[in-house]
Design an enzyme around this catalytic site. Sequence first.
Site, PDB file in Angstrom:
ATOM      1  N   GLY A 165      -2.816  11.617   5.941  1.00 60.60           N
ATOM      2  CA  GLY A 165      -1.777  10.679   5.516  1.00 60.60           C
ATOM      3  C   GLY A 165      -0.416  10.947   6.118  1.00 60.60           C
ATOM      4  O   GLY A 165      -0.073  12.080   6.438  1.00 60.60           O
TER       5      GLY A 165
ATOM      6  N   ASP B  72      -8.744   2.993  -3.636  1.00 60.79           N
ATOM      7  CA  ASP B  72      -8.183   3.471  -2.370  1.00 60.79           C
ATOM      8  C   ASP B  72      -8.217   4.992  -2.231  1.00 60.79           C
ATOM      9  O   ASP B  72      -7.938   5.719  -3.171  1.00 60.79           O
ATOM     10  CB  ASP B  72      -6.746   3.017  -2.177  1.00 60.79           C
ATOM     11  CG  ASP B  72      -6.232   3.436  -0.815  1.00 60.79           C
ATOM     12  OD1 ASP B  72      -6.794   2.965   0.182  1.00 60.79           O
ATOM     13  OD2 ASP B  72      -5.323   4.277  -0.748  1.00 60.79           O
TER      14      ASP B  72
ATOM     15  N   HIS C 270       2.785  14.134   1.414  1.00 60.72           N
ATOM     16  CA  HIS C 270       2.159  15.439   1.189  1.00 60.72           C
ATOM     17  C   HIS C 270       3.191  16.527   1.443  1.00 60.72           C
ATOM     18  O   HIS C 270       4.066  16.368   2.285  1.00 60.72           O
ATOM     19  CB  HIS C 270       0.978  15.644   2.136  1.00 60.72           C
ATOM     20  CG  HIS C 270      -0.190  14.751   1.857  1.00 60.72           C
ATOM     21  ND1 HIS C 270      -0.920  14.824   0.690  1.00 60.72           N
ATOM     22  CD2 HIS C 270      -0.745  13.749   2.581  1.00 60.72           C
ATOM     23  CE1 HIS C 270      -1.877  13.904   0.718  1.00 60.72           C
ATOM     24  NE2 HIS C 270      -1.786  13.233   1.848  1.00 60.72           N
TER      25      HIS C 270
ATOM     26  N   HIS D 203       1.569   5.135  -1.972  1.00 61.20           N
ATOM     27  CA  HIS D 203       1.177   6.204  -2.893  1.00 61.20           C
ATOM     28  C   HIS D 203       2.435   6.863  -3.436  1.00 61.20           C
ATOM     29  O   HIS D 203       3.141   7.537  -2.705  1.00 61.20           O
ATOM     30  CB  HIS D 203       0.304   7.229  -2.177  1.00 61.20           C
ATOM     31  CG  HIS D 203      -0.985   6.648  -1.663  1.00 61.20           C
ATOM     32  ND1 HIS D 203      -2.104   6.530  -2.452  1.00 61.20           N
ATOM     33  CD2 HIS D 203      -1.315   6.111  -0.464  1.00 61.20           C
ATOM     34  CE1 HIS D 203      -3.083   5.960  -1.747  1.00 61.20           C
ATOM     35  NE2 HIS D 203      -2.622   5.693  -0.536  1.00 61.20           N
TER      36      HIS D 203
ATOM     37  N   ARG E 122       2.378   8.924  -6.133  1.00 65.22           N
ATOM     38  CA  ARG E 122       1.962  10.266  -6.579  1.00 65.22           C
ATOM     39  C   ARG E 122       2.299  10.602  -8.029  1.00 65.22           C
ATOM     40  O   ARG E 122       1.897  11.650  -8.515  1.00 65.22           O
ATOM     41  CB  ARG E 122       2.551  11.363  -5.687  1.00 65.22           C
ATOM     42  CG  ARG E 122       2.222  11.205  -4.205  1.00 65.22           C
ATOM     43  CD  ARG E 122       0.767  11.455  -3.905  1.00 65.22           C
ATOM     44  NE  ARG E 122       0.489  11.484  -2.469  1.00 65.22           N
ATOM     45  CZ  ARG E 122      -0.588  10.957  -1.912  1.00 65.22           C
ATOM     46  NH1 ARG E 122      -1.507  10.377  -2.658  1.00 65.22           N
ATOM     47  NH2 ARG E 122      -0.771  11.025  -0.612  1.00 65.22           N
TER      48      ARG E 122
ATOM     49  N   HIS F  43       0.837  -1.205   0.000  1.00 67.17           N
ATOM     50  CA  HIS F  43       0.000   0.000   0.000  1.00 67.17           C
ATOM     51  C   HIS F  43       0.870   1.252   0.000  1.00 67.17           C
ATOM     52  O   HIS F  43       1.232   1.782   1.042  1.00 67.17           O
ATOM     53  CB  HIS F  43      -0.936  -0.006   1.214  1.00 67.17           C
ATOM     54  CG  HIS F  43      -2.036   1.004   1.109  1.00 67.17           C
ATOM     55  ND1 HIS F  43      -3.318   0.765   1.541  1.00 67.17           N
ATOM     56  CD2 HIS F  43      -2.048   2.262   0.594  1.00 67.17           C
ATOM     57  CE1 HIS F  43      -4.066   1.828   1.306  1.00 67.17           C
ATOM     58  NE2 HIS F  43      -3.312   2.755   0.743  1.00 67.17           N
TER      59      HIS F  43
ATOM     60  N   ASN G 273      -4.491   6.092  -7.203  1.00 67.09           N
ATOM     61  CA  ASN G 273      -5.145   7.410  -7.088  1.00 67.09           C
ATOM     62  C   ASN G 273      -4.201   8.548  -7.436  1.00 67.09           C
ATOM     63  O   ASN G 273      -4.051   9.503  -6.703  1.00 67.09           O
ATOM     64  CB  ASN G 273      -5.757   7.615  -5.692  1.00 67.09           C
ATOM     65  CG  ASN G 273      -4.721   7.657  -4.589  1.00 67.09           C
ATOM     66  OD1 ASN G 273      -3.633   7.130  -4.749  1.00 67.09           O
ATOM     67  ND2 ASN G 273      -5.041   8.294  -3.482  1.00 67.09           N
TER      68      ASN G 273
ATOM     69  N   ASP H 101       0.818   2.390   3.902  1.00 62.37           N
ATOM     70  CA  ASP H 101      -0.071   3.445   3.416  1.00 62.37           C
ATOM     71  C   ASP H 101       0.722   4.750   3.276  1.00 62.37           C
ATOM     72  O   ASP H 101       0.262   5.825   3.652  1.00 62.37           O
ATOM     73  CB  ASP H 101      -1.294   3.633   4.334  1.00 62.37           C
ATOM     74  CG  ASP H 101      -2.376   4.496   3.677  1.00 62.37           C
ATOM     75  OD1 ASP H 101      -2.183   4.881   2.499  1.00 62.37           O
ATOM     76  OD2 ASP H 101      -3.390   4.780   4.331  1.00 62.37           O
TER      77      ASP H 101
END
Lengths: 315, 435
Positions: free
Chosen positions: B324, B152, B309, B62, B64, B60, B94, B305
């Site tokens: 997050g 997700d 950011h 991200h 980006r 899991h 995503n 996860d």
Amino acid sequence: MEWRHKDLLGLAELTKEEIELILDTASSFKEVSTREIKKVPALRGKSVVNLFYEPSTRTRVSFEIAAKRLSCDVINIIADTSSVRKGESLVDTGKNLEALKIDIIVLRHNSSGAAHLLARNVGVSVINAGDGWHEHPTQALLDIFTLKEKFGKIEGLNVTIVGDIAHSRVARSNIWGLTKLGAKVCVCAPKSLLPIEIERLGVEVFNDLDEALRDTDCVNVLRMQLERDEKTIFPSSLDYFKQYGITMERLKKLKRNILIMHPGPLNRGVEISSEVADGENSVILEQVTNGIAVRMAVLYLVTQARETIKNEAHH
Amino acid sequence: MRLIIRNSRVIDPLNNIDGIFDILIENGIISKISKEAKDRFDKVIDATNRITLPGLIDIHVHLREPGREDKETILSGTHAAAKGGITTILAMPNTDPPIDSVEKVRLVKEIIEKNAKIEVLISSAITLRREGKELVDMTRLKKEGIVAITDDGSSVDDPQLMRQAMLEAKKKNILVMLHCEDKSLSLKGVMNLGFISTCLGLRGIPKEAEFKRIERDLNLAKETDARIHITHISCKESVELIRKAKKEGLSLTCDTAPHYFSLTEEDLLDFDANKKVNPPLRTKEDVSAIKQAIREGVIDCIASDHAPHTEHEKEIEFENAEFGTIGLETELAVAITELIEPGIISWKELVRLFCVNPSYILGIEKRSLSPGKEANIIILDPQKEWIVKKEDFLSRSKNSAFLGKKLKGKVECTIYKGRIVFAQENEVYSNERVR
């Protein structure tokens, strides 16, 4: 006892002794406002910025008068007219104010935690003048100061807070402060206006106002914030007044006199009747007067603490 | 090229190995695991007092890219993963645009081909543009090599569409990965609903938002017989539902993230938005339930996860900050600190949680240190204590919920396909350790 914090963010993080120190300091400043010349030089050469992101007249004016009575320069920034509208972040605004060599930021903000955010990003003192639903420490301090003046002590007092507890920073700060000083605190509201697990703060919870008032020494009446657009189901003003409004009829049923407090501004006929607000048990205007002394004390103490910290760093 | 890792404690549950061995790697392949190997080598890593494990898998993550390269890129994210001891990740779809078509999968594959330092597997959205309205073309996506589908970040609200998605996924033998959240219950909440949200005056997210949606999806999975994986479970009630479903024989797996077994809602008392995550940090009781579920195997694996950011999206008012935390570079150390140190799990179980089970869940080759396998290996110092600092992250973003925390256990070297893709400076890679 010495004050060691550069900021005042809330009463949750203060000890009983620290709260008492503020109250004692406020006592000694109260006299200043009764003088012919209402000014002492305690903060001469310092500057305070009132940084307000929410409309507020009384808190801002109170801080401004408090600062001026300490000979401090005051600059007011109201969010609508500043660069805030251009999208500048709170932290950037704070850092810019710091670069202008000011000493204290008094922050009013609609987001819970905004004062914490600012305080950890700037070296200047931050005083929380209300953040979201979280805390409004100087309001609670002036409430407690007024209680102490009237009753001589806080320990053992029964204080009931009535109204929208869920969305009230005044309620939270009062609960922290009063319970630390040994008062018994009751909260009273319709279920929809009580936050979850509030009893874990050491308060007794009532839904029925007459029951809540039975043994109380003082009722602190919260303003119903009719301007909110929350999803919570709010009772209509009239229904609320019937069930939770503080009226003479209700007070007469009680066997004793109780003190009436309200942080203002008043919604007459919603949470309190005019008769009660203007009646002989009301100390609402004394609260306003005491607000100056309490805020003078806070401005003074945070400045002292910052200078102590600075001096220690030099040695 | 012959590389030898000398004298480390080698742990490999699939081969039932736990002991001091030398690992010989030849041309990117593990060739031998033995005591005091006498062969000739080009390079020696002295790993005395170190632990050697198969490279970890994080299902899991991200990354980006494409779209938010200011937060993370496939290059920076995989570099961060390598530093964390991870050699395979499953990238979440995503991105901007979301990965919902063969064309977009190909676009991502190209970047991975060019920039990834470790293995990156691709997942696709369940619905087009992740809007929860229309299903993606699973047949073509499967052919293109995606290993799972997931919306997700949100959940497919329409139960009919979710049922259809599960039926379709079952037919094509695709794993359905589920972020379970009923937005009509979480609303504008920013933290767990409870005593602490009351203290802080922040809007709460009830646990029901998570476990009611898990309940719905478990029922749909029962009905459709789809293979589902529930990601980032955070509370006791979710654990209980999954425990029960597993007992009933449902083919289901789940993961949790390190912050759900190490931090609680009380960690938000400083209003630090780096700890604002979704689902939110829960109570001490939930943390205990999650730990117990890990120990008992109700939770199958740990995934970070990893959600990068920028600072200007995090160092703002709590309610306005993004949800997050990054996690690739801290997850192993958090697990060592919170699970191994207090004796909740063993090292072998750790490898199952981070490596064996994820490969089983994704249906990829089982990870082990067997001779003949690709050399995906990490070397770590299990005793090393370190403090999580902003400036040490390789991730492009620094929004870690663990900033300032003291952790135990540090990856010193990560080997992917026989190549060193990460090494701590002045440690394993220095002249003293590598000859």
